[in-house]
Scaffold this motif. Sequence first.
Motif, PDB file in Angstrom:
ATOM      1  N   GLU A  10       0.828  -1.212   0.000  1.00  0.00           N
ATOM      2  CA  GLU A  10       0.000   0.000   0.000  1.00  0.00           C
ATOM      3  C   GLU A  10       0.858   1.256   0.000  1.00  0.00           C
ATOM      4  O   GLU A  10       0.511   2.254  -0.628  1.00  0.00           O
ATOM      5  CB  GLU A  10      -0.927  -0.004   1.200  1.00  0.00           C
ATOM      6  CG  GLU A  10      -2.066  -0.966   0.983  1.00  0.00           C
ATOM      7  CD  GLU A  10      -3.017  -0.933   2.131  1.00  0.00           C
ATOM      8  OE1 GLU A  10      -3.670   0.091   2.331  1.00  0.00           O
ATOM      9  OE2 GLU A  10      -3.067  -1.937   2.842  1.00  0.00           O
ATOM     10  N   TRP A  11       1.978   1.216   0.714  1.00  0.00           N
ATOM     11  CA  TRP A  11       2.854   2.397   0.720  1.00  0.00           C
ATOM     12  C   TRP A  11       3.491   2.593  -0.651  1.00  0.00           C
ATOM     13  O   TRP A  11       3.725   3.720  -1.078  1.00  0.00           O
ATOM     14  CB  TRP A  11       3.939   2.281   1.803  1.00  0.00           C
ATOM     15  CG  TRP A  11       3.405   2.549   3.171  1.00  0.00           C
ATOM     16  CD1 TRP A  11       3.305   1.661   4.207  1.00  0.00           C
ATOM     17  CD2 TRP A  11       2.869   3.785   3.669  1.00  0.00           C
ATOM     18  NE1 TRP A  11       2.746   2.273   5.305  1.00  0.00           N
ATOM     19  CE2 TRP A  11       2.472   3.570   5.007  1.00  0.00           C
ATOM     20  CE3 TRP A  11       2.695   5.060   3.114  1.00  0.00           C
ATOM     21  CZ2 TRP A  11       1.913   4.578   5.796  1.00  0.00           C
ATOM     22  CZ3 TRP A  11       2.129   6.059   3.895  1.00  0.00           C
ATOM     23  CH2 TRP A  11       1.750   5.816   5.222  1.00  0.00           C
ATOM     24  N   THR A  12       3.778   1.483  -1.343  1.00  0.00           N
ATOM     25  CA  THR A  12       4.371   1.653  -2.676  1.00  0.00           C
ATOM     26  C   THR A  12       3.282   1.973  -3.706  1.00  0.00           C
ATOM     27  O   THR A  12       3.571   2.326  -4.835  1.00  0.00           O
ATOM     28  CB  THR A  12       5.136   0.382  -3.121  1.00  0.00           C
ATOM     29  OG1 THR A  12       4.232  -0.720  -3.060  1.00  0.00           O
ATOM     30  CG2 THR A  12       6.324   0.101  -2.232  1.00  0.00           C
ATOM     31  N   THR A  26      -0.329  16.295   5.921  1.00  0.00           N
ATOM     32  CA  THR A  26       0.165  15.252   6.848  1.00  0.00           C
ATOM     33  C   THR A  26       1.241  15.846   7.765  1.00  0.00           C
ATOM     34  O   THR A  26       1.240  15.571   8.961  1.00  0.00           O
ATOM     35  CB  THR A  26       0.702  14.001   6.112  1.00  0.00           C
ATOM     36  OG1 THR A  26       1.658  14.388   5.152  1.00  0.00           O
ATOM     37  CG2 THR A  26      -0.393  13.215   5.449  1.00  0.00           C
ATOM     38  N   ASP A  27       2.119  16.692   7.221  1.00  0.00           N
ATOM     39  CA  ASP A  27       3.100  17.353   8.110  1.00  0.00           C
ATOM     40  C   ASP A  27       2.371  18.136   9.204  1.00  0.00           C
ATOM     41  O   ASP A  27       2.717  18.057  10.388  1.00  0.00           O
ATOM     42  CB  ASP A  27       3.988  18.322   7.317  1.00  0.00           C
ATOM     43  CG  ASP A  27       5.131  17.613   6.590  1.00  0.00           C
ATOM     44  OD1 ASP A  27       5.288  16.394   6.762  1.00  0.00           O
ATOM     45  OD2 ASP A  27       5.858  18.294   5.836  1.00  0.00           O
ATOM     46  N   ARG A  28       1.371  18.877   8.796  1.00  0.00           N
ATOM     47  CA  ARG A  28       0.623  19.697   9.747  1.00  0.00           C
ATOM     48  C   ARG A  28      -0.039  18.841  10.828  1.00  0.00           C
ATOM     49  O   ARG A  28      -0.115  19.223  11.989  1.00  0.00           O
ATOM     50  CB  ARG A  28      -0.451  20.483   8.977  1.00  0.00           C
ATOM     51  CG  ARG A  28      -1.259  21.418   9.836  1.00  0.00           C
ATOM     52  CD  ARG A  28      -2.368  22.082   9.043  1.00  0.00           C
ATOM     53  NE  ARG A  28      -3.420  21.138   8.653  1.00  0.00           N
ATOM     54  CZ  ARG A  28      -4.499  21.454   7.941  1.00  0.00           C
ATOM     55  NH1 ARG A  28      -4.643  22.694   7.497  1.00  0.00           N
ATOM     56  NH2 ARG A  28      -5.406  20.545   7.641  1.00  0.00           N
ATOM     57  N   PHE A 123       5.669  -0.627  10.256  1.00  0.00           N
ATOM     58  CA  PHE A 123       5.133  -1.322   9.081  1.00  0.00           C
ATOM     59  C   PHE A 123       5.961  -2.541   8.668  1.00  0.00           C
ATOM     60  O   PHE A 123       5.727  -3.111   7.600  1.00  0.00           O
ATOM     61  CB  PHE A 123       4.999  -0.320   7.921  1.00  0.00           C
ATOM     62  CG  PHE A 123       4.187   0.884   8.317  1.00  0.00           C
ATOM     63  CD1 PHE A 123       2.797   0.821   8.324  1.00  0.00           C
ATOM     64  CD2 PHE A 123       4.798   2.054   8.743  1.00  0.00           C
ATOM     65  CE1 PHE A 123       2.030   1.908   8.727  1.00  0.00           C
ATOM     66  CE2 PHE A 123       4.037   3.149   9.152  1.00  0.00           C
ATOM     67  CZ  PHE A 123       2.661   3.080   9.141  1.00  0.00           C
ATOM     68  N   PHE A 124       6.938  -2.908   9.487  1.00  0.00           N
ATOM     69  CA  PHE A 124       7.771  -4.067   9.153  1.00  0.00           C
ATOM     70  C   PHE A 124       7.000  -5.367   9.383  1.00  0.00           C
ATOM     71  O   PHE A 124       6.358  -5.533  10.420  1.00  0.00           O
ATOM     72  CB  PHE A 124       9.029  -4.097  10.026  1.00  0.00           C
ATOM     73  CG  PHE A 124       9.946  -2.918   9.843  1.00  0.00           C
ATOM     74  CD1 PHE A 124      10.439  -2.583   8.587  1.00  0.00           C
ATOM     75  CD2 PHE A 124      10.334  -2.137  10.937  1.00  0.00           C
ATOM     76  CE1 PHE A 124      11.302  -1.499   8.415  1.00  0.00           C
ATOM     77  CE2 PHE A 124      11.196  -1.055  10.774  1.00  0.00           C
ATOM     78  CZ  PHE A 124      11.667  -0.737   9.515  1.00  0.00           C
ATOM     79  N   GLU A 125       7.141  -6.284   8.423  1.00  0.00           N
ATOM     80  CA  GLU A 125       6.523  -7.611   8.585  1.00  0.00           C
ATOM     81  C   GLU A 125       7.163  -8.337   9.764  1.00  0.00           C
ATOM     82  O   GLU A 125       6.496  -9.029  10.516  1.00  0.00           O
ATOM     83  CB  GLU A 125       6.723  -8.455   7.317  1.00  0.00           C
ATOM     84  CG  GLU A 125       5.862  -8.051   6.132  1.00  0.00           C
ATOM     85  CD  GLU A 125       4.365  -8.259   6.381  1.00  0.00           C
ATOM     86  OE1 GLU A 125       4.030  -9.138   7.198  1.00  0.00           O
ATOM     87  OE2 GLU A 125       3.560  -7.540   5.770  1.00  0.00           O
TER      88      GLU A 125
HETATM   89  C1  LIG Z   1       3.101   7.060   8.459  1.00  0.00           C
HETATM   90  S1  LIG Z   1       4.201   7.364   7.143  1.00  0.00           S
HETATM   91  C2  LIG Z   1       5.340   8.511   7.881  1.00  0.00           C
HETATM   92  C3  LIG Z   1       6.158   9.252   6.874  1.00  0.00           C
HETATM   93  C4  LIG Z   1       7.113  10.290   7.441  1.00  0.00           C
HETATM   94  N1  LIG Z   1       8.043   9.709   8.382  1.00  0.00           N
HETATM   95  C5  LIG Z   1       6.355  11.426   8.065  1.00  0.00           C
HETATM   96  O1  LIG Z   1       6.405  11.558   9.267  1.00  0.00           O
HETATM   97  O2  LIG Z   1       5.720  12.185   7.324  1.00  0.00           O
HETATM   98  C6  LIG Z   1       5.154   5.848   7.093  1.00  0.00           C
HETATM   99  C7  LIG Z   1       6.252   5.845   6.073  1.00  0.00           C
HETATM  100  O3  LIG Z   1       7.019   4.659   6.210  1.00  0.00           O
HETATM  101  C8  LIG Z   1       7.352   4.186   4.923  1.00  0.00           C
HETATM  102  N2  LIG Z   1       7.694   2.757   5.044  1.00  0.00           N
HETATM  103  C9  LIG Z   1       6.871   1.731   5.365  1.00  0.00           C
HETATM  104  N3  LIG Z   1       7.565   0.573   5.400  1.00  0.00           N
HETATM  105  C10 LIG Z   1       8.854   0.884   5.119  1.00  0.00           C
HETATM  106  C11 LIG Z   1      10.055   0.118   5.007  1.00  0.00           C
HETATM  107  N4  LIG Z   1      10.055  -1.208   5.205  1.00  0.00           N
HETATM  108  N5  LIG Z   1      11.207   0.757   4.696  1.00  0.00           N
HETATM  109  C12 LIG Z   1      11.208   2.097   4.469  1.00  0.00           C
HETATM  110  N6  LIG Z   1      10.112   2.864   4.558  1.00  0.00           N
HETATM  111  C13 LIG Z   1       8.950   2.275   4.896  1.00  0.00           C
HETATM  112  C14 LIG Z   1       6.131   4.488   4.089  1.00  0.00           C
HETATM  113  O4  LIG Z   1       6.357   4.471   2.714  1.00  0.00           O
HETATM  114  C15 LIG Z   1       5.746   5.867   4.637  1.00  0.00           C
HETATM  115  O5  LIG Z   1       6.382   6.898   3.938  1.00  0.00           O
END
Ligand SMILES: C[S@@+](CC[C@H](N)C(=O)[O-])C[C@H]1O[C@@H](n2cnc3c(N)ncnc32)[C@H](O)[C@@H]1O
Length: 278
Positions: A10-12, A26-28, A123-125
Motif C-alpha cells: 500500500e505504501w508503494t 500530513t506534516d501539519r 510497518f515491518f513484517e
Molecule cells: C506514516 S508514514 C510517515 C512518513 C514520514 N516519516 C512522516 O512523518 O511524514 C510511514 C512511512 O514509512 C514508509 N515505510 C513503510 N515501510 C517501510 C520500510 N520497510 N522501509 C522504508 N520505509 C517504509 C512508508 O512508505 C511511509 O512513507
Amino acid sequence: MSDASVSVSEWTGKTGKSWAHEWQRTDRSFGPLTQRLLAEAAAEPFDQALDIGCGAGEISISLARKCPTSQVSGVDISEELLAVARERAAGLSNASFELADASQWNAPDREPDLVVSRHGVMFFEDPVAAFSHVSGQVSPGARMVFSCFRKRSENLWAQELSSILDVSPAPADPRAPGPFAFGERDYVTGTLEEAGWEALRFDAIDYGMVAGEGSDALDDATSYFLRIGPAARAIAAMSGEERDGAISRLRTMLDSHRKGDRIELPASCWIVSATLAR
Ligand SMILES: C[S@@+](CC[C@H](N)C(=O)[O-])C[C@H]1O[C@@H](n2cnc3c(N)ncnc32)[C@H](O)[C@@H]1O
C-alpha cells in the motif's frame, strides 16, 4: 481490509500516492510532536543520521537544517514520497533520499550514529529482523529516536472513527504492520532489546492531531480525512446513501473537536529512545 494494517504494497501504491499528494496536511497533522521529536533527536551531536520511512522528508530536512555539519539520509519505499522529499530538499547539501526498504538498507560508505523516524517504523513484517538489520548498519553506541502511536484504545481519534464508520475497532492481531503495531510498550521493548538496543526510554506524548484549520476548518478536515487514513479507506468502499451518511457523521465528529479556527483530534504516541549496545 481493516483499518488496522497497512502493508508494504500500500505504501508503494495508493497510500504512498495519497501521502505524497497530501504532504502539507500530513506534516501539519503531527502538530507539536514534530518539534518534540526533533529536539530529542538533536539533543546530542551526531555525524550521520538515518531517517527510516522518511516519507515526504520533513524530519530529514528539518534535522539537516538544524545540524548543518551532519549528514542525513532518508530512506523510504515510496517513490512518490521520495520525489516530494527531494524537491523540498533542493539546495540542501546535507540531506539525501533513497528508495530502500529499511529492513534491507545498507550503504557501505555510511555508518549512521543516529536513527530517527516519525511514525515510519510500524510497518515491518518482521520487526525483530528489521531492527536487527538496522543494528548491523549503524555504529556501535548509535542512538535511536522514533515516534509511534500508542495503543488504538488510547487514541481517541481512531476510536471515534471506528465507532462512526463501523470499521473494526479490534483487529485480530494488534501487532500487525500498521499505525498501532507499536502501541504495546512491552512488545516494543522486547523487539528492540532482541535487536540489540538498550537503555530504552518511552516518553508518552499526547498531542492534538491537526485535521483542519482556517475559516473553512471543517471542510479542510473533512477533505483531509477523505484522503488519508482509516476514514478514507472505509468511505472509499461505500457508495450512495451509505457514503453520504458516513461523511455526515464524520463531519459531526470532526466539528466536535473544533478549537478556535482549528480542528484537533486527541492523539497519543510514544517517543522511544534507545542506544545500540557496544
Ligand atoms: C506514516 S508514514 C510517515 C512518513 C514520514 N516519516 C512522516 O512523518 O511524514 C510511514 C512511512 O514509512 C514508509 N515505510 C513503510 N515501510 C517501510 C520500510 N520497510 N522501509 C522504508 N520505509 C517504509 C512508508 O512508505 C511511509 O512513507
